[in-house]
Scaffold this motif. Structure first.
Motif, PDB file in Angstrom:
ATOM      1  N   THR A   2      42.308 -17.919  24.436  1.00 25.79           N
ATOM      2  CA  THR A   2      41.465 -16.730  24.389  1.00 25.79           C
ATOM      3  C   THR A   2      41.126 -16.306  25.809  1.00 25.79           C
ATOM      4  O   THR A   2      40.810 -17.149  26.653  1.00 25.79           O
ATOM      5  N   LEU A   3      41.185 -15.004  26.054  1.00 27.56           N
ATOM      6  CA  LEU A   3      40.779 -14.462  27.344  1.00 27.56           C
ATOM      7  C   LEU A   3      39.590 -13.539  27.132  1.00 27.56           C
ATOM      8  O   LEU A   3      39.675 -12.558  26.383  1.00 27.56           O
ATOM      9  N   PHE A   4      38.479 -13.846  27.773  1.00 31.19           N
ATOM     10  CA  PHE A   4      37.347 -12.930  27.840  1.00 31.19           C
ATOM     11  C   PHE A   4      37.597 -12.027  29.038  1.00 31.19           C
ATOM     12  O   PHE A   4      37.736 -12.502  30.167  1.00 31.19           O
ATOM     13  N   SER A   5      37.678 -10.738  28.794  1.00 37.50           N
ATOM     14  CA  SER A   5      38.173  -9.804  29.809  1.00 37.50           C
ATOM     15  C   SER A   5      37.381  -8.508  29.767  1.00 37.50           C
ATOM     16  O   SER A   5      37.020  -8.024  28.694  1.00 37.50           O
ATOM     17  N   SER A   6      37.139  -7.944  30.938  1.00 36.99           N
ATOM     18  CA  SER A   6      36.529  -6.618  31.000  1.00 36.99           C
ATOM     19  C   SER A   6      37.629  -5.562  31.021  1.00 36.99           C
ATOM     20  O   SER A   6      38.600  -5.701  31.770  1.00 36.99           O
ATOM     21  N   PRO A   7      37.496  -4.501  30.244  1.00 32.80           N
ATOM     22  CA  PRO A   7      38.526  -3.457  30.235  1.00 32.80           C
ATOM     23  C   PRO A   7      38.559  -2.618  31.514  1.00 32.80           C
ATOM     24  O   PRO A   7      39.471  -1.823  31.708  1.00 32.80           O
ATOM     25  N   ARG A   8      37.587  -2.825  32.412  1.00 32.83           N
ATOM     26  CA  ARG A   8      37.521  -2.022  33.646  1.00 32.83           C
ATOM     27  C   ARG A   8      37.678  -2.848  34.918  1.00 32.83           C
ATOM     28  O   ARG A   8      37.860  -2.302  35.992  1.00 32.83           O
ATOM     29  N   VAL A  10      38.990  -5.254  37.914  1.00 34.67           N
ATOM     30  CA  VAL A  10      40.240  -5.504  38.634  1.00 34.67           C
ATOM     31  C   VAL A  10      40.748  -6.929  38.396  1.00 34.67           C
ATOM     32  O   VAL A  10      41.937  -7.138  38.161  1.00 34.67           O
ATOM     33  N   CYS A  11      39.855  -7.899  38.470  1.00 32.94           N
ATOM     34  CA  CYS A  11      40.268  -9.300  38.294  1.00 32.94           C
ATOM     35  C   CYS A  11      40.749  -9.568  36.869  1.00 32.94           C
ATOM     36  O   CYS A  11      41.723 -10.307  36.660  1.00 32.94           O
ATOM     37  N   SER A  12      40.093  -8.969  35.888  1.00 27.37           N
ATOM     38  CA  SER A  12      40.545  -9.100  34.501  1.00 27.37           C
ATOM     39  C   SER A  12      41.924  -8.467  34.344  1.00 27.37           C
ATOM     40  O   SER A  12      42.794  -9.009  33.657  1.00 27.37           O
ATOM     41  N   HIS A  13      42.113  -7.321  34.998  1.00 26.71           N
ATOM     42  CA  HIS A  13      43.390  -6.621  34.891  1.00 26.71           C
ATOM     43  C   HIS A  13      44.524  -7.464  35.460  1.00 26.71           C
ATOM     44  O   HIS A  13      45.589  -7.581  34.864  1.00 26.71           O
ATOM     45  N   ARG A  14      44.320  -8.059  36.619  1.00 33.97           N
ATOM     46  CA  ARG A  14      45.417  -8.859  37.185  1.00 33.97           C
ATOM     47  C   ARG A  14      45.753 -10.048  36.289  1.00 33.97           C
ATOM     48  O   ARG A  14      46.914 -10.425  36.155  1.00 33.97           O
ATOM     49  N   THR A  15      44.736 -10.610  35.633  1.00 33.94           N
ATOM     50  CA  THR A  15      44.986 -11.728  34.715  1.00 33.94           C
ATOM     51  C   THR A  15      45.786 -11.257  33.507  1.00 33.94           C
ATOM     52  O   THR A  15      46.766 -11.899  33.094  1.00 33.94           O
ATOM     53  N   ARG A  16      45.414 -10.111  32.934  1.00 32.24           N
ATOM     54  CA  ARG A  16      46.157  -9.568  31.795  1.00 32.24           C
ATOM     55  C   ARG A  16      47.592  -9.217  32.181  1.00 32.24           C
ATOM     56  O   ARG A  16      48.519  -9.370  31.380  1.00 32.24           O
ATOM     57  N   PHE A  17      47.778  -8.745  33.418  1.00 28.68           N
ATOM     58  CA  PHE A  17      49.121  -8.405  33.898  1.00 28.68           C
ATOM     59  C   PHE A  17      50.003  -9.649  33.931  1.00 28.68           C
ATOM     60  O   PHE A  17      51.142  -9.641  33.454  1.00 28.68           O
ATOM     61  N   VAL A  18      49.493 -10.744  34.454  1.00 27.05           N
ATOM     62  CA  VAL A  18      50.267 -11.989  34.510  1.00 27.05           C
ATOM     63  C   VAL A  18      50.558 -12.503  33.097  1.00 27.05           C
ATOM     64  O   VAL A  18      51.687 -12.925  32.794  1.00 27.05           O
ATOM     65  N   LEU A  40      30.857 -17.061  25.542  1.00 23.18           N
ATOM     66  CA  LEU A  40      31.085 -17.016  26.992  1.00 23.18           C
ATOM     67  C   LEU A  40      29.906 -17.626  27.744  1.00 23.18           C
ATOM     68  O   LEU A  40      30.086 -18.355  28.722  1.00 23.18           O
ATOM     69  N   LEU A  41      28.698 -17.351  27.287  1.00 17.82           N
ATOM     70  CA  LEU A  41      27.512 -17.905  27.933  1.00 17.82           C
ATOM     71  C   LEU A  41      27.538 -19.431  27.901  1.00 17.82           C
ATOM     72  O   LEU A  41      27.109 -20.086  28.849  1.00 17.82           O
ATOM     73  N   ASP A  42      28.057 -19.991  26.810  1.00 22.32           N
ATOM     74  CA  ASP A  42      28.129 -21.451  26.678  1.00 22.32           C
ATOM     75  C   ASP A  42      29.268 -22.048  27.507  1.00 22.32           C
ATOM     76  O   ASP A  42      29.150 -23.161  28.012  1.00 22.32           O
ATOM     77  N   LEU A  43      30.368 -21.306  27.652  1.00 21.71           N
ATOM     78  CA  LEU A  43      31.570 -21.845  28.280  1.00 21.71           C
ATOM     79  C   LEU A  43      31.580 -21.755  29.802  1.00 21.71           C
ATOM     80  O   LEU A  43      32.126 -22.615  30.479  1.00 21.71           O
ATOM     81  N   ASN A  44      31.014 -20.694  30.330  1.00 21.02           N
ATOM     82  CA  ASN A  44      31.152 -20.406  31.751  1.00 21.02           C
ATOM     83  C   ASN A  44      29.777 -20.372  32.410  1.00 21.02           C
ATOM     84  O   ASN A  44      28.997 -19.451  32.182  1.00 21.02           O
ATOM     85  N   LEU A  49      33.745 -12.784  34.525  1.00 19.33           N
ATOM     86  CA  LEU A  49      34.993 -12.375  33.889  1.00 19.33           C
ATOM     87  C   LEU A  49      36.072 -12.250  34.961  1.00 19.33           C
ATOM     88  O   LEU A  49      35.770 -11.863  36.091  1.00 19.33           O
ATOM     89  N   PRO A  50      37.299 -12.580  34.585  1.00 16.24           N
ATOM     90  CA  PRO A  50      37.756 -13.084  33.284  1.00 16.24           C
ATOM     91  C   PRO A  50      37.463 -14.574  33.126  1.00 16.24           C
ATOM     92  O   PRO A  50      37.263 -15.282  34.104  1.00 16.24           O
ATOM     93  N   THR A  51      37.476 -15.016  31.878  1.00 18.68           N
ATOM     94  CA  THR A  51      37.365 -16.435  31.548  1.00 18.68           C
ATOM     95  C   THR A  51      38.459 -16.752  30.529  1.00 18.68           C
ATOM     96  O   THR A  51      38.573 -16.069  29.517  1.00 18.68           O
ATOM     97  N   LEU A  52      39.251 -17.765  30.828  1.00 18.56           N
ATOM     98  CA  LEU A  52      40.345 -18.174  29.942  1.00 18.56           C
ATOM     99  C   LEU A  52      39.977 -19.483  29.266  1.00 18.56           C
ATOM    100  O   LEU A  52      39.521 -20.422  29.930  1.00 18.56           O
ATOM    101  N   VAL A  53      40.180 -19.527  27.952  1.00 17.20           N
ATOM    102  CA  VAL A  53      39.888 -20.740  27.179  1.00 17.20           C
ATOM    103  C   VAL A  53      41.154 -21.164  26.460  1.00 17.20           C
ATOM    104  O   VAL A  53      41.756 -20.371  25.723  1.00 17.20           O
ATOM    105  N   GLU A  54      41.558 -22.407  26.704  1.00 19.42           N
ATOM    106  CA  GLU A  54      42.701 -22.979  25.990  1.00 19.42           C
ATOM    107  C   GLU A  54      42.325 -24.389  25.560  1.00 19.42           C
ATOM    108  O   GLU A  54      42.250 -25.300  26.387  1.00 19.42           O
TER     109      GLU A  54
END
Length: 200
Positions: A2-8, A10-18, A40-44, A49-54
């Motif tokens: 799961t990726l917690f990501s902001s739609p606006r 820059v850092c979230s965008h580069r993660t989604r691009f990869v 997200l509050l519990d995990l990070n 953002l972004p925060t990746l959970v695997e």
């Protein structure tokens, strides 16, 4: 995954691009605004953002995330195998974050217009200072697409929405680079609804 990501963001965008380049299937949780999901509050602890959970792994810095993804999903490789070249590329990403990403908050904030204008000019001039690097190879410092390009593209994509215009006669190679990267199918897939609206 799961990726917690902001739609606006820059850092979230580069993660989604990869992730799109790697063709990784995952759940993307759009976090838009100030109210963060309880998960997200519990995990990070930094609530960033972004925060990746695997499974039991939680990663919350975009550079750490994209480097992890390149190692976890080695095809296609987005970093050179040679340790010296790899170190140079990592240093380039670090410098891009310090020199370009650091200006984003100033550009996007609405309260201090002079500060935003200064940040736009600094970013514009920094891009022009790298024209010869853009000219030297099809991608930034490389014949192949890398994590460095995934770091640069989200910044260039936002230029129209930030009011930054590169003059064709001075930055033709940068505009060619933009087209090359923006035409990648993975880049198109990586765009959020908010990012698509930046270039309507």
């Amino acid at each position: 995954m799961t990726l917690f990501s902001s739609p606006r963001d820059v850092c979230s965008h580069r993660t989604r691009f990869v992730l799109a380049e790697k063709e990784v299937t995952l759940d993307v949780v759009d976090v838009d605004g100030r109210s963060l999901p309880e998960d997200l509050l519990d995990l990070n602890p930094y609530q960033s953002l972004p925060t990746l959970v695997e499974r039991d792994l939680v990663l919350y810095d975009s550079r750490i995330i994209i480097e992890y993804l390149d190692e976890r999903y080695p095809h296609p490789p987005l970093m050179p195998v040679d340790p010296i070249t790899r170190a140079r590329f990592k240093l380039t990403m670090y410098r891009l974050e310090r020199d370009w990403y650091s200006l984003v908050a100033d550009i996007e904030q609405l309260t201090d217009r002079k500060r935003a204008d200064d940040a736009r000019k600094t970013l514009h001039d920094s891009i022009l200072a790298n024209v010869e690097v853009f000219r030297s190879q099809p991608y930034f410092q490389s014949a192949d697409f890398t994590l460095v390009d995934a770091t640069i593209a989200p910044v260039l994509w936002r230029f129209p929405s930030w009011g930054i215009k590169l003059a064709v006669e001075r930055a033709d190679v940068v505009l060619q680079y933009e087209r090359r990267v923006f035409m990648r199918p993975a880049f198109r897939r990586s765009l959020s609804w908010a990012e698509r609206a930046m270039r309507v």
